[in-house]
Design an enzyme around this catalytic site. Structure first.
Site, PDB file in Angstrom:
ATOM      1  N   HIS A 241       0.839  -1.219   0.000  1.00 20.86           N
ATOM      2  CA  HIS A 241       0.000   0.000   0.000  1.00 20.86           C
ATOM      3  C   HIS A 241       0.870   1.265   0.000  1.00 20.86           C
ATOM      4  O   HIS A 241       0.541   2.256   0.661  1.00 20.86           O
ATOM      5  CB  HIS A 241      -0.942   0.004   1.212  1.00 20.86           C
ATOM      6  CG  HIS A 241      -2.069  -0.978   1.083  1.00 20.86           C
ATOM      7  ND1 HIS A 241      -3.152  -0.756   0.265  1.00 20.86           N
ATOM      8  CD2 HIS A 241      -2.278  -2.192   1.644  1.00 20.86           C
ATOM      9  CE1 HIS A 241      -3.988  -1.790   0.343  1.00 20.86           C
ATOM     10  NE2 HIS A 241      -3.476  -2.678   1.170  1.00 20.86           N
ATOM     11  N   ASP A 304      -0.647  -4.803   6.037  1.00 19.72           N
ATOM     12  CA  ASP A 304      -1.634  -5.682   5.399  1.00 19.72           C
ATOM     13  C   ASP A 304      -1.375  -5.806   3.894  1.00 19.72           C
ATOM     14  O   ASP A 304      -0.738  -4.949   3.287  1.00 19.72           O
ATOM     15  CB  ASP A 304      -3.047  -5.115   5.626  1.00 19.72           C
ATOM     16  CG  ASP A 304      -3.189  -3.696   5.094  1.00 19.72           C
ATOM     17  OD1 ASP A 304      -2.231  -2.907   5.267  1.00 19.72           O
ATOM     18  OD2 ASP A 304      -4.221  -3.374   4.486  1.00 19.72           O
ATOM     19  N   GLU A 305      -1.894  -6.877   3.357  1.00 18.30           N
ATOM     20  CA  GLU A 305      -2.039  -7.058   1.910  1.00 18.30           C
ATOM     21  C   GLU A 305      -0.758  -6.737   1.116  1.00 18.30           C
ATOM     22  O   GLU A 305      -0.785  -5.945   0.183  1.00 18.30           O
ATOM     23  CB  GLU A 305      -3.194  -6.191   1.392  1.00 18.30           C
ATOM     24  CG  GLU A 305      -4.534  -6.578   1.997  1.00 18.30           C
ATOM     25  CD  GLU A 305      -5.696  -5.750   1.489  1.00 18.30           C
ATOM     26  OE1 GLU A 305      -6.735  -6.342   1.189  1.00 18.30           O
ATOM     27  OE2 GLU A 305      -5.566  -4.500   1.408  1.00 18.30           O
ATOM     28  N   VAL A 306       0.348  -7.381   1.491  1.00 16.10           N
ATOM     29  CA  VAL A 306       1.562  -7.247   0.671  1.00 16.10           C
ATOM     30  C   VAL A 306       1.386  -8.195  -0.516  1.00 16.10           C
ATOM     31  O   VAL A 306       1.233  -9.405  -0.334  1.00 16.10           O
ATOM     32  CB  VAL A 306       2.817  -7.612   1.489  1.00 16.10           C
ATOM     33  CG1 VAL A 306       4.061  -7.416   0.631  1.00 16.10           C
ATOM     34  CG2 VAL A 306       2.894  -6.769   2.751  1.00 16.10           C
ATOM     35  N   GLU A 356      -1.672  -9.450   9.521  1.00 14.84           N
ATOM     36  CA  GLU A 356      -0.587 -10.079   8.752  1.00 14.84           C
ATOM     37  C   GLU A 356       0.776  -9.969   9.459  1.00 14.84           C
ATOM     38  O   GLU A 356       1.689 -10.732   9.149  1.00 14.84           O
ATOM     39  CB  GLU A 356      -0.456  -9.422   7.374  1.00 14.84           C
ATOM     40  CG  GLU A 356      -1.562  -9.789   6.389  1.00 14.84           C
ATOM     41  CD  GLU A 356      -2.687  -8.787   6.362  1.00 14.84           C
ATOM     42  OE1 GLU A 356      -2.991  -8.211   7.428  1.00 14.84           O
ATOM     43  OE2 GLU A 356      -3.292  -8.585   5.298  1.00 14.84           O
TER      44      GLU A 356
END
Ligand code: ACM
Length: 696
Positions: A241, A304-306, A356
């Site tokens: 992000h 989050d969300e790598v 995460e």
């Protein structure tokens, strides 16, 4: 004086609901009331400071707005405030927020150990002010109150859509009004880096569309929140992000640039280079600069969300991973987190991350914010980490308040933890992600649903009656306007714009019977970007129709005469809507989109009127009519223009009261009850059961 003790008992609350949200721990109501007139005045004793003085001033200003009456000079205090101890100026995790409020016919007394406790008690007193038969008054009541959870937060994403200081501040005022105490400020994402950095100015210059907070604005907001007993926790989401960072500093990325800020929504490939020392030098300097702006010891690094493909495709990152025996993306991410955690410690901060970051070797003081499901909350607590729940409190899904209200941080696996582990669950945070939210309508997406979640975080676990919550939410939603929130007025303003020069009333009627879809319903509806204006009907319509809910309870109250009149009035308005909205729809493209929906609501109104007649005149509806009506409602129930017609719900309930929903499901509804073996019999049976005479 005789007190009736109500231990936050919801059945007692239901009888005479005090307009409190969150409901207090212990409430004892008694006879009588305290008159609130223009002579209202406050006296303090014990400890006082600038925060207390400012809070009293705000309380009195709001009291004047609430009552529409100016205060005059008075030397007889109506409210006596006693704060016992000096506390830190900046609010802290786990501080004493308890208070006692005693209102009698002759005056009110508010006592607390800390200024923060007094702040909470003032909000309670303000909520209790209402009109009575003899003017403004507060019912005589004795309250002892303190929070269930120490961490009660709201996260607002200001990266996807920019939220100016005024918007942030009025939402902070709303948060204080419902006793929330953590503002989690999501300040950077692929679409924007929203804080001025003097050390690395290309972060905000290249990483935003020109909208970012200056450092003095950050200090202003932090002070504003502090005055209201709210901690401010910044989030700089790394290592994923991060596209906006790379617009000005492409060397931080794991693949060569150039980069530009993202305008679309989703999870993107760019991720920070976890193996270059220069990344950590940069983060060291930036965290140092930002740590000085935010006094709270906790600092959120996202995590989050790598997406992972930049790491997988980089020869140097893979070589580093092999050399350091880091197996796969998870261990690279863990390595990155451990480096960042040390930098945070160096600058006096404690790390928080999304779930995460919960990997082996994580520093034991890290706080885990669970967004992917409550099991990770329990897992974190079981492994010794403190944690907070956000899964189930995502406001951008635009789900009903009741759904969020039913979710408790100690549900499921978390509830089965031994007390020592369960004690690590600090509370929860609602999240307002801003893909489909703008500064103009963010209040309509946060409020009033946030108040129901605030009750979940503050009040005893046993306070969970949804009907009582909704009854009080209606009152508190109106009260919140006096704290400066615009959740009601913004919607009206936007509808007026859609109506153009035409009469806005038909648009309001349609909006009151509608519900906007959340992120799940919108992400595939059309290609949205950060440049798509959020100015359509869906953006003006609230997530949950208060009006449809009231009509549904009217149906339940039939044959009550008032309920019947309410329903008839609503259905008549709806049935005339298509013709009324026509002139506006012809002159504006925004309004034109609404014609089919207005036609649908007209149909719902006509079905409702007919069904109401069947019910109150005790005439049976034919099976054919019922089937046709239900088929129409099946069609109308499907969303159009990213909006649901909530007005269908009370009419469905009405149809269910006069007959089976359709011939197709007759047998299901009829079951094995005696005399129930054909469509006609089903109708007869239902009418008989409800005490109606059969004429068919
Ligand atoms: C998140 O919703 N990606 C934290």
């Amino acid at each position: 004086m005789k007190f009736i003790l109500i231990l936050a008992s919801i059945s007692a609350v239901r009888g005479a609901p005090l307009p409190l949200m969150p409901m207090a721990q212990r409430v004892a109501q008694s006879q009588g009331e305290l008159k609130i007139d223009s002579t209202f005045a406050v006296a303090t004793s014990g400890y006082s400071d600038f925060r207390l003085d400012a809070a009293i001033k705000r309380f009195l200003e709001r009291l004047q707005r609430q009552t529409g009456q100016a205060l005059t000079q008075s030397d007889r205090p109506t409210l006596a405030i006693e704060c016992r101890e000096r506390a830190s100026d900046y609010p802290s995790l786990g501080e004493d927020e308890s208070y006692e409020l005693d209102v009698t016919t002759s005056g009110a007394k508010l006592q607390a150990r800390t200024v923060t406790g007094i702040l909470r008690g003032l909000e309670t007193l303000s909520q209790l002010i209402g009109p009575g038969p003899n003017g403004w008054r507060v019912p005589a009541v004795k309250i002892e109150d303190r929070p269930r959870f120490a961490w009660r937060g709201l996260m607002i994403d200001v990266a996807r859509h920019w939220m100016p200081v005024s918007v942030v501040e009025r939402n902070l005022a709303g948060m204080a009004a419902v006793k929330l105490n953590v503002f989690h400020w999501h300040l950077s994402d692929d679409q924007g880096f929203r804080v001025e950095s003097k050390r690395y100015p290309r972060l905000h210059q290249n990483g935003s569309d020109g909208n970012y907070y200056s450092q003095s604005e950050i200090r202003q907001v932090v002070a504003y929140a502090r005055d209201r007993g709210i901690r401010v926790i910044p989030e700089f989401d790394i290592p994923g992000h991060t596209t906006a960072w790379f617009a000005g500093y492409p060397e931080l990325a794991s693949a060569p640039g150039p980069y530009a800020i993202e305008h679309k929504w989703g999870v993107f490939k760019p991720a920070m280079a976890p193996t270059r020392e220069e990344t950590y030098t940069f983060l060291d300097n930036l965290i140092g600069e930002m740590a000085a702006l935010f006094p709270d010891p906790y600092f959120h690094i996202g995590g989050d969300e790598v997406e992972g493909s930049q790491w997988k495709n980089s020869a140097s990152i893979q070589a580093f991973a092999r050399a350091h025996r880091l197996a796969g993306q998870g261990q690279l991410h863990a390595y990155f987190n451990s480096r960042v955690s040390k930098l945070l410690k160096k600058h006096g901060k404690i790390m928080i991350g999304w779930d995460e970051v919960l990997t082996d070797g994580l520093s034991p003081d890290t706080v885990i914010q669970s967004w992917r499901g409550s099991p990770s909350l329990a897992e974190a607590a079981a492994k010794g980490y403190r944690s907070i729940l956000s899964s189930g409190y995502y406001l951008d899904h635009l789900q009903p308040a009741g759904l969020h209200y039913a979710i408790d941080p100690l549900d499921g696996k978390a509830g089965a933890l031994p007390p020592e582990q369960a004690g690590r669950i600090l509370g929860g945070e609602a999240c307002m992600w801003a893909e489909y939210v703008s500064a103009e309508n963010v209040d309509t997406r946060v409020w009033p649903r946030m108040a129901a979640i605030a009750e979940r975080f503050w009040s005893p676990r046993e306070v969970r009656d949804t009907d009582s919550m909704y009854e009080r939410l209606d009152l508190v939603s109106r009260w919140l306007e006096w704290s400066g929130l615009e959740h009601r007025s913004a919607s009206r303003r936007m509808l007026g714009r859609i109506a153009g020069g035409a009469n806005p009333e038909p648009f309001r009627i349609l909006a009151d019977a509608s519900e906007a879809l959340g992120i799940e319903g919108r992400r595939h509806a059309q290609q949205y970007t950060s440049l798509t204006p959020l100015n359509r009907f869906v953006d003006a319509v609230p997530p949950e129709s208060e009006f449809a809910r009231h009509l549904a309870s009217d149906v339940a109250r039939l044959p009550d005469a008032v309920a019947e009149a309410e329903l008839r009035s609503a259905f008549s308005q709806w049935s005339a809507l298509e013709i009324r909205i026509q002139p506006g729809a012809e002159s504006s493209s925004f309004a034109k989109e609404l014609l089919p929906r207005a036609r649908d609501l007209s149909m719902v109104g006509s079905i409702g009127l007919r069904a109401l007649d069947f019910l109150v005149k005790r005439q049976p509806a034919s099976a054919d009519w019922l089937r046709e009506a239900n088929l129409e409602l099946d069609r109308i129930e499907k969303p159009v223009g990213e909006v649901n017609l909530a007005g269908v719900r009370p009419v469905r309930l009405l149809l269910a009261r006069i007959g089976p929903q359709s011939v197709a499901n007759t047998s299901v509804r009829c079951g094995n009850e005696p005399g129930c073996n054909s469509t006609t019999t089903v109708l007869n049976w239902k009418f008989q059961r409800d005490g109606f005479k059969i004429t068919q």
